[in-house]
Each structure stands twice: as structure tokens, then as C-alpha cells.
Design a protein around this motif. Structure first.
Motif, PDB file in Angstrom:
ATOM      1  N   PRO A   1      84.126  23.315  35.947  1.00  0.00           N
ATOM      2  CA  PRO A   1      83.140  24.271  35.785  1.00  0.00           C
ATOM      3  C   PRO A   1      83.203  24.955  34.274  1.00  0.00           C
ATOM      4  CG  PRO A   1      84.964  25.481  36.868  1.00  0.00           C
ATOM      5  CD  PRO A   1      85.323  23.939  36.591  1.00  0.00           C
ATOM      6  N   VAL A   2      81.924  25.080  33.655  1.00  0.00           N
ATOM      7  CA  VAL A   2      81.976  25.161  32.425  1.00  0.00           C
ATOM      8  C   VAL A   2      80.613  25.880  32.077  1.00  0.00           C
ATOM      9  CG1 VAL A   2      83.034  23.139  31.257  1.00  0.00           C
ATOM     10  CG2 VAL A   2      80.667  23.117  31.757  1.00  0.00           C
ATOM     11  N   TRP A   3      80.788  26.730  30.889  1.00  0.00           N
ATOM     12  CA  TRP A   3      79.560  27.561  30.517  1.00  0.00           C
ATOM     13  C   TRP A   3      78.478  26.686  30.005  1.00  0.00           C
ATOM     14  CZ3 TRP A   3      79.608  32.106  32.649  1.00  0.00           C
ATOM     15  CH2 TRP A   3      80.464  32.970  32.808  1.00  0.00           C
ATOM     16  N   ARG A   4      77.260  26.921  30.222  1.00  0.00           N
ATOM     17  CA  ARG A   4      76.036  25.912  29.702  1.00  0.00           C
ATOM     18  C   ARG A   4      76.063  25.986  28.150  1.00  0.00           C
ATOM     19  NH1 ARG A   4      72.427  28.250  26.962  1.00  0.00           N
ATOM     20  NH2 ARG A   4      71.287  30.245  27.463  1.00  0.00           N
ATOM     21  N   ARG A   5      75.802  24.861  27.600  1.00  0.00           N
ATOM     22  CA  ARG A   5      75.762  24.721  26.479  1.00  0.00           C
ATOM     23  C   ARG A   5      74.822  25.809  25.800  1.00  0.00           C
ATOM     24  NH1 ARG A   5      78.362  20.300  24.116  1.00  0.00           N
ATOM     25  NH2 ARG A   5      78.391  18.367  25.654  1.00  0.00           N
ATOM     26  N   LEU A   6      75.218  26.441  24.530  1.00  0.00           N
ATOM     27  CA  LEU A   6      74.564  27.245  23.780  1.00  0.00           C
ATOM     28  C   LEU A   6      73.379  26.538  22.990  1.00  0.00           C
ATOM     29  CD1 LEU A   6      74.924  30.316  23.087  1.00  0.00           C
ATOM     30  CD2 LEU A   6      75.648  29.761  20.821  1.00  0.00           C
ATOM     31  N   ARG A   7      72.163  26.855  23.015  1.00  0.00           N
ATOM     32  CA  ARG A   7      71.268  26.286  22.081  1.00  0.00           C
ATOM     33  C   ARG A   7      70.879  27.192  20.742  1.00  0.00           C
ATOM     34  NH1 ARG A   7      69.574  25.985  27.676  1.00  0.00           N
ATOM     35  NH2 ARG A   7      68.540  27.970  27.697  1.00  0.00           N
ATOM     36  N   VAL A   8      71.054  26.202  19.891  1.00  0.00           N
ATOM     37  CA  VAL A   8      70.702  26.896  18.416  1.00  0.00           C
ATOM     38  C   VAL A   8      69.706  26.004  17.716  1.00  0.00           C
ATOM     39  CG1 VAL A   8      71.913  27.212  16.324  1.00  0.00           C
ATOM     40  CG2 VAL A   8      73.514  27.210  18.378  1.00  0.00           C
ATOM     41  N   ALA A   9      68.825  27.108  17.266  1.00  0.00           N
ATOM     42  CA  ALA A   9      67.486  26.621  16.307  1.00  0.00           C
ATOM     43  C   ALA A   9      68.034  26.892  14.832  1.00  0.00           C
ATOM     44  CB  ALA A   9      66.404  27.255  16.655  1.00  0.00           C
ATOM     45  N   PHE A  10      67.763  25.985  14.100  1.00  0.00           N
ATOM     46  CA  PHE A  10      67.693  26.311  12.700  1.00  0.00           C
ATOM     47  C   PHE A  10      66.644  25.620  11.707  1.00  0.00           C
ATOM     48  CE2 PHE A  10      69.838  22.271  13.751  1.00  0.00           C
ATOM     49  CZ  PHE A  10      69.742  21.593  12.593  1.00  0.00           C
ATOM     50  N   PHE A  11      66.323  26.385  10.512  1.00  0.00           N
ATOM     51  CA  PHE A  11      65.435  25.852   9.641  1.00  0.00           C
ATOM     52  C   PHE A  11      65.856  26.464   8.305  1.00  0.00           C
ATOM     53  CE2 PHE A  11      63.390  29.431  11.677  1.00  0.00           C
ATOM     54  CZ  PHE A  11      63.028  30.040  10.948  1.00  0.00           C
ATOM     55  N   SER A  12      65.284  25.777   7.170  1.00  0.00           N
ATOM     56  CA  SER A  12      65.491  25.982   5.736  1.00  0.00           C
ATOM     57  C   SER A  12      64.196  26.769   5.442  1.00  0.00           C
ATOM     58  CB  SER A  12      65.833  25.049   4.999  1.00  0.00           C
ATOM     59  OG  SER A  12      67.179  24.643   5.276  1.00  0.00           O
ATOM     60  N   THR A  13      63.901  27.869   4.546  1.00  0.00           N
ATOM     61  CA  THR A  13      62.813  28.504   4.020  1.00  0.00           C
ATOM     62  C   THR A  13      62.824  28.205   2.550  1.00  0.00           C
ATOM     63  OG1 THR A  13      63.586  30.745   3.583  1.00  0.00           O
ATOM     64  CG2 THR A  13      62.907  30.216   5.773  1.00  0.00           C
ATOM     65  N   GLY A  14      61.567  28.046   2.114  1.00  0.00           N
ATOM     66  CA  GLY A  14      61.441  27.820   0.635  1.00  0.00           C
ATOM     67  C   GLY A  14      60.366  26.958   0.285  1.00  0.00           C
ATOM     68  N   ASP A  15      59.567  27.220  -0.654  1.00  0.00           N
ATOM     69  CA  ASP A  15      58.478  26.421  -1.110  1.00  0.00           C
ATOM     70  C   ASP A  15      58.805  25.296  -2.101  1.00  0.00           C
ATOM     71  OD1 ASP A  15      56.248  27.651   0.126  1.00  0.00           O
ATOM     72  OD2 ASP A  15      55.645  28.992  -1.478  1.00  0.00           O
ATOM     73  N   GLU A  16      60.057  25.574  -2.623  1.00  0.00           N
ATOM     74  CA  GLU A  16      60.719  24.472  -3.453  1.00  0.00           C
ATOM     75  C   GLU A  16      61.464  23.398  -2.881  1.00  0.00           C
ATOM     76  OE1 GLU A  16      64.049  27.170  -2.711  1.00  0.00           O
ATOM     77  OE2 GLU A  16      61.791  27.258  -2.648  1.00  0.00           O
ATOM     78  N   LEU A  17      61.724  23.396  -1.571  1.00  0.00           N
ATOM     79  CA  LEU A  17      62.614  22.588  -0.763  1.00  0.00           C
ATOM     80  C   LEU A  17      61.704  21.502  -0.265  1.00  0.00           C
ATOM     81  CD1 LEU A  17      64.631  25.072   1.510  1.00  0.00           C
ATOM     82  CD2 LEU A  17      65.390  23.990  -0.775  1.00  0.00           C
ATOM     83  N   ARG A  18      62.269  20.266  -0.308  1.00  0.00           N
ATOM     84  CA  ARG A  18      61.771  18.777   0.088  1.00  0.00           C
ATOM     85  C   ARG A  18      62.614  18.367   1.114  1.00  0.00           C
ATOM     86  NH1 ARG A  18      58.378  21.285  -1.607  1.00  0.00           N
ATOM     87  NH2 ARG A  18      56.471  20.782  -3.315  1.00  0.00           N
TER      88      ARG A  18
END
Length: 433
Positions: free
Chosen positions: A193-210
Motif C-alpha cells: 500500500p502506497v500513497w498515490r503519486r503527487l502531481r506537479v505542474a511547472f513552467f517558466s515565465t518570461g518574454d525573453e525565454l526560448r
């Protein structure tokens, strides 16, 4: 089982901390704040043993059997009675038969007799000692054992020596490692028995990023933060939702935050929380949730946002927010200072702070008391001690310094400058980056 419990508010947590000041927050106080605020997953699932590596145990595992189930031999050799070993010369015993692993010697060994035995074989009744075969000599149907070769009880594994029936084998919250999977297998556990996997969203912000593959216009840089975050998060075994690069646009940011809050338990952003950056990120964070903007007494990684983002409307969902700085080194340092332990706690794991090792500084390190500093270093063995040298320039945008380093020199809040030869604490990268 309920998936979410009603969490505390930022104000409630802040009221529990003495001297809380979001414009000058010590690292330890920020860590305590986060630990009090983050919720835990509540859904339990059973997974096959081979799928359980890195998962957090949702219940104590109690041994249903004795391990081992019988007294058995730890060596290939001869089982005998320790009381029959001579103290003043060799012992001669007649070989009454043999016992193999998985089989039990069916006969009985009388006085002056021994049994040929293999590793793991059940100890014959009445025999309590095993002499390794390399310590013996054969003379016909007798084995000759030199004086002092073994003592009574040597090389015998006792029933229940590893785990006894009813003894707790693993505790709830244990992050399962390869050795734990082996232990569970030794108990005959096909599922865990285990805890369900954590769900993690991620993103970067900035007009200068490519993104990789796009041309670099003047003043633009490739987004490295999502790749370091992806690697660090993969090590934690969470489910990942990569939302890419989000421009400095209120509508785009709002859409990204709503998508993340709707799909994930935690959101990690990089950029947009420093003084002088575009206001959209902070504005949208405030609009969609309950967010504190901190100036932490640390270097690198001073600016940080923390709180909760909600989707709003009927059936609203929410996710914990970690708004990290935009500089690449600061992203990694703040992740290990604050985010890693919080995500593990949310995953149901028992508290397990990262271990620090002590090393001697090769050179002097300048440091002002009143903030925690994390300097990139190379740790090497020096005889019986460790020594550490700094990897040159410590600018928070110099990601190469993290790539060259194998640890972070942790200079604590009240600590001042370090002289060459002084002891310092180091957080090793092995297993982290």
C-alpha cells in the motif's frame, strides 16, 4: 477516503511563527512555514512490489512470518554440537549425512556425529554450530576440526533473527528503496500500500525565454530552468506536467495557472517574482489565490512566492504554489532548500532532511552574518577528512558552476566568514543532481 482536508490559511500559519517578516525571512523560518502549510495526499493505492520503488508507504507493514523461518546455516560446512568441540586439540566427528538448502536432514545426529550442511539449509535437530568446510580436513568418514576454529553458536542464523512474526518491518511514510523491496519480498508481499503519486505542474515565465529548437533573437536566452526542474522532480518520483514557457501576458499566465491548479497538487514556476520584473505574474498569482511574496535572507534565491492557487468557481480545485526566482542557480538552490522536502511531505513521506557532511575549506570564504549562503563547491577526500573548494564565481546566473560542483557549501544564518582550514557543512549532490 477524502482526497483533500481543509488546509490552513497563510495568515493562520504566519500567526504561529514568532517574528514573521516576509521582507526578511530566515531560511529556517521559511522552511517551518512551508511545512505547516502544505497538505498531504490522502488516496491510498496498492501496487505490485516491482512498481513500488521510490513510493511512500501508506501503512505499517507487520511481518506475517518469522524471517528466517527456521534456524539455518550461514556457511557451507558441517553442523555439530558446540559442546563437543575439544579445547585442547582437534575434534573428530563422524559424518552422519547431509542437509541441502531447501531440504532438511531427515535423520538424527548422535553423540560424536556431525552433518554436512549447505548455506541456508535448516539446522538439524540438536545441532547448534557450523564449522566452515575450509577449516576442516576429511579422514575417511570423519571430519577433523582444529582447536579454536569455531565457538558454540558460530555460523548459525536463528529463526526470526531478521524479523520475528508480528514485528513491524517498515513504517508508514517510508520511501521504499531497493533493500525495502527485498525485505517485503522476503515476507511474501506481492503488493504494497502506497500513497498515490503527487502531481506537479511547472513552467517558466518570461518574454525573453526560448525553448530548445527555436531561434535566439537578440536579448533572448534558452530556457534551462524547466530542464533542471524536470530532472530534480524526476528524482522524487512525482507525476509531471510540463506547461512550457509562458509569456509575460496576463491572459496566458491566468490560463496556465488555472490549468495547473486543475490538474496538479503543486505548481512550480521560475521567474516573475523579483523586484523590477513584469508585474503580470505577481498580479495573476494574487488574483487566483492566496500568495505570500517573500524576501528570504539567503544567497542565491532571495525572492520567492509561496501559497495556494485556485481554479475558482463551483468545484474549485487548488494547488500549492512555489514561485521560484528566474536565475538558474537560484532555482536549484531554492528547490533543495524549500521545495524538495515539501513535495516529499505532500507525498506522505516521513521527514528525512538531507544529510550534511563536514569538510575543511581549502580557501577563505567571505560571508556576512544574517543570511544563509549556498556556495557551489567541489568536495574531495583528503586522507581521513574531506576538503572542499569553491567553483569560482558564485553568480546566480552561472549554471556552469553547478555543473562543475559536486556539492553546496552551506553557510548558516548566523555564521560569518570562513578561514582556510575551517570546518564547513556541505550538502552533497550525489543522488540529487
Amino acid at each position: 477516503m477524502s482526497e483533500r482536508l481543509l488546509p490552513p490559511s497563510l495568515q493562520q500559519v504566519a500567526s504561529c511563527l514568532s517574528g514573521y517578516d516576509p521582507s526578511a525571512l530566515p531560511v529556517a523560518q521559511a522552511q517551518e512555514f512551508i511545512a505547516r502549510f502544505v497538505p498531504r495526499v490522502r488516496t491510498v493505492e496498492k501496487v505490485a512490489l516491482r512498481a513500488a520503488l521510490g513510493r511512500s508507504l501508506a501503512a505499517d507493514v507487520v511481518s506475517p512470518i518469522d524471517v528466517p523461518s527456521h534456524d539455518n546455516s550461514a556457511m557451507d560446512g558441517y553442523a555439530l554440537r558446540g559442546a563437543e568441540l575439544a579445547s585442547d586439540g582437534p575434534t573428530r566427528l563422524r559424518i552422519a549425512g547431509s542437509g541441502l538448502a531447501g531440504q532438511q536432514f531427515a535423520g538424527a545426529a548422535g553423540p560424536g556425529e556431525c552433518v554436512r550442511i549447505m548455506t541456508g539449509a535448516v539446522m538439524p535437530v540438536g545441532l547448534d554450530t557450523v564449522v566452515p568446510q575450509e577449516f576442516t580436513a576429511l579422514e575417511g568418514d570423519q571430519v577433523v576440526i582444529p582447536a579454536g576454529a569455531v565457538r558454540t553458536g558460530d555460523n548459525r542464523r536463528l529463526r526470526g533473527e531478521d524479523l520475528a512474526l508480528g514485528q513491524p518491518a517498515l513504517r508508514r511514510g517510508k520511501l521504499l528503496r531497493p533493500a525495502d523491496l527485498g525485505m517485503l519480498a522476503s515476507l511474501g508481499q506481492a503488493e504494497v500500500p502506497v500513497w498515490r503519486r503527487l502531481r506537479v505542474a511547472f513552467f517558466s515565465t518570461g518574454d525573453e525565454l526560448r525553448s530548445i529548437g527555436e531561434p535566439l533573437d537578440a536579448g533572448c536566452v534558452y530556457d534551462s530552468n524547466r530542464y533542471t526542474l524536470h530532472g530534480m522532480l524526476q528524482r522524487l518520483g512525482v507525476e509531471l506536467l510540463d506547461l512550457g514557457v509562458v509569456r509575460d501576458d496576463a491572459h496566458a499566465l491566468e490560463a496556465a495557472f488555472r490549468e495547473a491548479a486543475d490538474s496538479a497538487d503543486a505548481i512550480i514556476t521560475s521567474g516573475g517574482v523579483s523586484v523590477g520584473e513584469a508585474d503580470y505574474t505577481k498580479q495573476v498569482m494574487k488574483q487566483l489565490g492566496e500568495v505570500a511574496f517573500w524576501k528570504i535572507a539567503m544567497r542565491p534565491g532571495r525572492p520567492m512566492a509561496f501559497g495556494r492557487i485556485s481554479t475558482g468557481g463551483p468545484g474549485s480545485k487548488s494547488a500549492v504554489l512555489f514561485g521560484l526566482p528566474g536565475n538558474p542557480v537560484a532555482v536549484m538552490v531554492t528547490f533543495y532548500a524549500f521545495v524538495r522536502d515539501a513535495l516529499l511531505a505532500m507525498s506522505g513521506a516521513a521527514s528525512a532532511p538531507l544529510p550534511l557532511l563536514r569538510a575543511r575549506a581549502v580557501e577563505a570564504i567571505r560571508k556576512k552574518p544574517g543570511r544563509t549562503e549556498y556556495q557551489r563547491g567541489v568536495v574531495e577526500r583528503d586522507g581521513t577528512d574531506w576538503r572542499v573548494r569553491i567553483t569560482g564565481s558564485q553568480g546566480s546566473g552561472i549554471l556552469r558552476s553547478m555543473s562543475e560542483a559536486n556539492g553546496l557549501v552551506v553557510l548558516h544564518h548566523e555564521q560569518g566568514s570562513v578561514a582556510a582550514g575551517d570546518w564547513v557543512e556541505v550538502l552533497p549532490f550525489e543522488g540529487l543532481v
